[in-house]
Structures are given as C-alpha cells and as structure tokens.
Design a protein around this motif. Structure first.
Motif, PDB file in Angstrom:
ATOM      1  N   ALA A 154       0.821  -1.196   0.000  1.00 14.46           N
ATOM      2  CA  ALA A 154       0.000   0.000   0.000  1.00 14.46           C
ATOM      3  C   ALA A 154       0.862   1.255   0.000  1.00 14.46           C
ATOM      4  O   ALA A 154       1.997   1.239   0.474  1.00 14.46           O
ATOM      5  N   PRO A 155       0.332   2.368  -0.509  1.00  8.91           N
ATOM      6  CA  PRO A 155       1.068   3.632  -0.440  1.00  8.91           C
ATOM      7  C   PRO A 155       1.282   4.075   1.002  1.00  8.91           C
ATOM      8  O   PRO A 155       0.474   3.789   1.885  1.00  8.91           O
ATOM      9  N   THR A 156       2.362   4.789   1.238  1.00 10.15           N
ATOM     10  CA  THR A 156       2.645   5.401   2.534  1.00 10.15           C
ATOM     11  C   THR A 156       2.402   6.894   2.435  1.00 10.15           C
ATOM     12  O   THR A 156       2.958   7.562   1.558  1.00 10.15           O
ATOM     13  N   ALA A 157       1.552   7.437   3.308  1.00  7.45           N
ATOM     14  CA  ALA A 157       1.276   8.872   3.310  1.00  7.45           C
ATOM     15  C   ALA A 157       2.423   9.609   3.996  1.00  7.45           C
ATOM     16  O   ALA A 157       2.796   9.288   5.128  1.00  7.45           O
ATOM     17  N   VAL A 158       2.991  10.595   3.319  1.00  6.07           N
ATOM     18  CA  VAL A 158       4.086  11.395   3.865  1.00  6.07           C
ATOM     19  C   VAL A 158       3.558  12.663   4.512  1.00  6.07           C
ATOM     20  O   VAL A 158       3.991  13.050   5.597  1.00  6.07           O
ATOM     21  N   ALA A 159       2.620  13.341   3.860  1.00  2.88           N
ATOM     22  CA  ALA A 159       2.090  14.600   4.379  1.00  2.88           C
ATOM     23  C   ALA A 159       0.684  14.817   3.840  1.00  2.88           C
ATOM     24  O   ALA A 159       0.394  14.503   2.681  1.00  2.88           O
ATOM     25  N   THR A 160      -0.193  15.371   4.667  1.00  2.00           N
ATOM     26  CA  THR A 160      -1.572  15.673   4.294  1.00  2.00           C
ATOM     27  C   THR A 160      -1.899  17.096   4.723  1.00  2.00           C
ATOM     28  O   THR A 160      -1.508  17.526   5.812  1.00  2.00           O
ATOM     29  N   ALA A 161      -2.605  17.828   3.851  1.00  2.00           N
ATOM     30  CA  ALA A 161      -2.953  19.208   4.186  1.00  2.00           C
ATOM     31  C   ALA A 161      -4.214  19.619   3.443  1.00  2.00           C
ATOM     32  O   ALA A 161      -4.531  19.074   2.369  1.00  2.00           O
ATOM     33  N   SER A 162      -4.948  20.572   4.003  1.00  2.00           N
ATOM     34  CA  SER A 162      -6.113  21.138   3.325  1.00  2.00           C
ATOM     35  C   SER A 162      -5.657  21.938   2.106  1.00  2.00           C
ATOM     36  O   SER A 162      -4.575  22.528   2.098  1.00  2.00           O
ATOM     37  N   GLY A 163      -6.493  21.966   1.085  1.00  2.00           N
ATOM     38  CA  GLY A 163      -6.158  22.656  -0.148  1.00  2.00           C
ATOM     39  C   GLY A 163      -5.506  21.724  -1.150  1.00  2.00           C
ATOM     40  O   GLY A 163      -5.346  20.527  -0.899  1.00  2.00           O
ATOM     41  N   ILE A 164      -5.138  22.290  -2.289  1.00  2.00           N
ATOM     42  CA  ILE A 164      -4.550  21.488  -3.364  1.00  2.00           C
ATOM     43  C   ILE A 164      -3.053  21.766  -3.467  1.00  2.00           C
ATOM     44  O   ILE A 164      -2.635  22.893  -3.710  1.00  2.00           O
ATOM     45  N   PHE A 165      -2.249  20.734  -3.242  1.00  2.00           N
ATOM     46  CA  PHE A 165      -0.852  20.811  -3.668  1.00  2.00           C
ATOM     47  C   PHE A 165      -0.616  19.731  -4.701  1.00  2.00           C
ATOM     48  O   PHE A 165      -1.382  18.776  -4.819  1.00  2.00           O
ATOM     49  N   GLU A 166       0.453  19.897  -5.488  1.00  2.00           N
ATOM     50  CA  GLU A 166       0.617  19.087  -6.683  1.00  2.00           C
ATOM     51  C   GLU A 166       2.049  18.598  -6.876  1.00  2.00           C
ATOM     52  O   GLU A 166       3.000  19.184  -6.356  1.00  2.00           O
ATOM     53  N   ALA A 167       2.155  17.554  -7.678  1.00  2.00           N
ATOM     54  CA  ALA A 167       3.369  17.185  -8.411  1.00  2.00           C
ATOM     55  C   ALA A 167       4.629  17.066  -7.563  1.00  2.00           C
ATOM     56  O   ALA A 167       5.564  17.828  -7.721  1.00  2.00           O
ATOM     57  N   PRO A 168       4.695  16.079  -6.661  1.00  2.00           N
ATOM     58  CA  PRO A 168       5.901  15.927  -5.843  1.00  2.00           C
ATOM     59  C   PRO A 168       7.093  15.435  -6.650  1.00  2.00           C
ATOM     60  O   PRO A 168       7.008  14.453  -7.380  1.00  2.00           O
TER      61      PRO A 168
END
Length: 296
Positions: free
Chosen positions: A31-45
């Motif tokens: 399964a994927p591992t979540a690194v960071a979560t935040a409100s709003g849209i961020f993109e393209a790591p």
C-alpha cells in the motif's frame, strides 16, 4: 491540467474542501505510505537530489517537504510567481526547472534556477510552455507548448538556442526522455484515445506504446530504464485534458516486454504526478491523491 487553450493563464487556485496527500509507493508492491496531508490542493511531488524529501507546488509557489512530513519550507524561485506544477531537478542535482510566467507575461514559460534557489534563467520565450523533463546529460529540456491552438512537444538546449518542435498531430503532452537518452515518451490523442507514444529525440519514428481500455497520461521513466509509470483514466474521460478528482489508476509498464500491473487506485488526475516522480534507486514513486474534507 489543460483543456486546449484553457484556463491556463493563471495558476490553479486551491479548491475549498479538498485535502491533498503526498504518498510514496514501492514498485514491488504494498500500500502507499502517506508522507504529508494538508487542506487545499498541492501538486506534483518531485524528489530532492539527496532523496530526503520532495518539492511540491501549491497556489503558484513551491515548498520543500521532508521525508518525515513535518513542517514544509518555502523554496526560493528567484522572484517568479504564479508557477504551475510541472517542475524537476536536473540529473546532476544542480538545477531546478519550473514553469512560471516571466515578468509582464500572462502564460508560463520554462525557467531554471540553482537547486538551492536563486536567480531564474528563462529558457523558453513562447508562452504557454510547460517543463516536462531533462535529457540524461542535462543539456536539453523537453517541454509542452501551446501555440496557434496546437499542443505539442518541443526540446530546447539549456545553454540557449531555438526550440525544436517534435510533434504536429493531435494533442501531445508529458514528454520525458528515456534513461539512455535515445527516445522521448509522451502522451497523444492523435488516434482518438489518449495513449502513450515513443519517438526519437528529433521527432522521427513515432510508435504507439499503449493501446488499451484507458486514457493514459504522463509517462514517467525509471532511472534504471526498466519501467514506465502512467496515470490511467477510464476510456473517454481524459482524451483532451486530464481533469482532477477522478477515479484513476497508477500503472507500471515494463519497457522490455510491455507487461502491465496496477500499483494503486486513487482519486486524482491533474496534480497527481505531473512532474518526474521516481526515486533515484528506481524503487519508489511519489504522487498526490485527493479527497473532500470531512465536515464536522
């Protein structure tokens, strides 16, 4: 991200009620591992050169996110503002390419800055243009440009020179060099559905790579030259643009024999992995998933 000639004259605003999660997934499974979560849209790591974190785009700005997922820090873009999600570090880790409007321009062009931030150097002068990849030797950049109602793949020398147009049929996007520098992979709808194609670096010998029941976007080639990761939509859902907030699939395609397997299913699309997404050891992929914020 772009429906031809588009809403593309400014960076996409954050959508109220959306939560973004930066994920990492190992290609051998799990399964994927979540690194960071935040409100709003961020993109393209995009992985940092020393592989200790990522650079993401949000509201036209760039931020560093450590692997621990703790507080992110602003990334110095040399005064450029209103930047889009397409960005990436050079193979030697010394430079960072990004897609931002130059002073006095409304559409983005490709610029490069030192990897640790600093003064920007403008590489293209044909807004609307978006970075997509570096050649393995760092001498050239492949980018998408929208000119005269045509969305096509171009290359340009980083040291200066005229861009070379490589495609002329259909809508073309997402160009990325193969690990050996011999080919450029890209997505195109020239035969109807959006599929992955491959051509030589002068635009010749174009060959369709995928032909399946999906609309496929953004081929990302592993550094070891063995794999291609793609973003797959349901057929007919993304033939002329790649919308966000869709049920999409990240798939892995072996470059030697074309065998395909699913890495994960998610809600995403635009912003999920618009930039180069592989770790340097070719074992992991970064991407962003989205969900609606839970109401109290």
């Amino acid at each position: 991200m772009r429906s031809l000639l588009l809403a593309c004259l400014m960076a996409a605003p954050a959508a109220a009620g959306t939560v973004s999660t930066l994920n990492v997934i190992a290609i051998e499974g799990g399964a994927p591992t979540a690194v960071a979560t935040a409100s709003g849209i961020f993109e393209a790591p995009n992985w940092t050169p020393n592989q200790d974190g990522f650079v993401i785009n949000q509201d036209g700005r760039f931020f560093r996110v450590p692997m621990s997922g703790t507080a992110r820090t602003p990334f110095d873009t040399g005064g450029l503002k209103g930047c889009w999600g397409e960005h990436g570090f050079s193979p030697d880790g010394k430079w960072f390419a990004l897609s931002c409007p130059a002073a006095g321009e409304h559409g983005p062009d490709v610029h490069v800055i030192p990897a640790n931030g600093g003064t920007a150097q403008r590489i293209t002068r044909q807004p609307i243009s978006f970075f997509h990849g570096w050649s393995p030797d760092g001498a050239n950049i492949v980018f998408t440009s929208i000119l005269g109602n045509h969305e096509d793949i171009y290359t340009v020398p980083v040291a200066g020179g005229a861009p070379q147009r490589l495609t002329r049929e259909g809508l073309n996007d997402g160009g990325e060099y193969s690990a050996d520098g011999r080919f450029i992979y890209f997505n195109s709808n020239r035969t109807g559905a959006m599929q992955i194609w491959r051509m030589r670096t002068d635009g010749s010998d174009a060959k369709q790579i995928t032909n399946d029941g999906f609309d496929n976007w953004y081929p990302h080639l592993s550094p070891d030259g063995k794999w291609m990761a793609v973003l797959s939509y349901a057929k007919g859902e993304a033939t002329s643009g790649h919308p966000m907030d869709k049920d999409v699939t990240l798939r892995l395609i072996a470059l030697d024999d074309g065998r395909t397997r699913v890495l994960t299913h998610l809600t995403g699309g635009q912003g999920t992995f618009d930039s180069p997404c592989w770790s340097a050891d070719s074992k992991r992929i970064s991407f962003v998933s989205y969900e609606m914020e839970k109401q109290p």
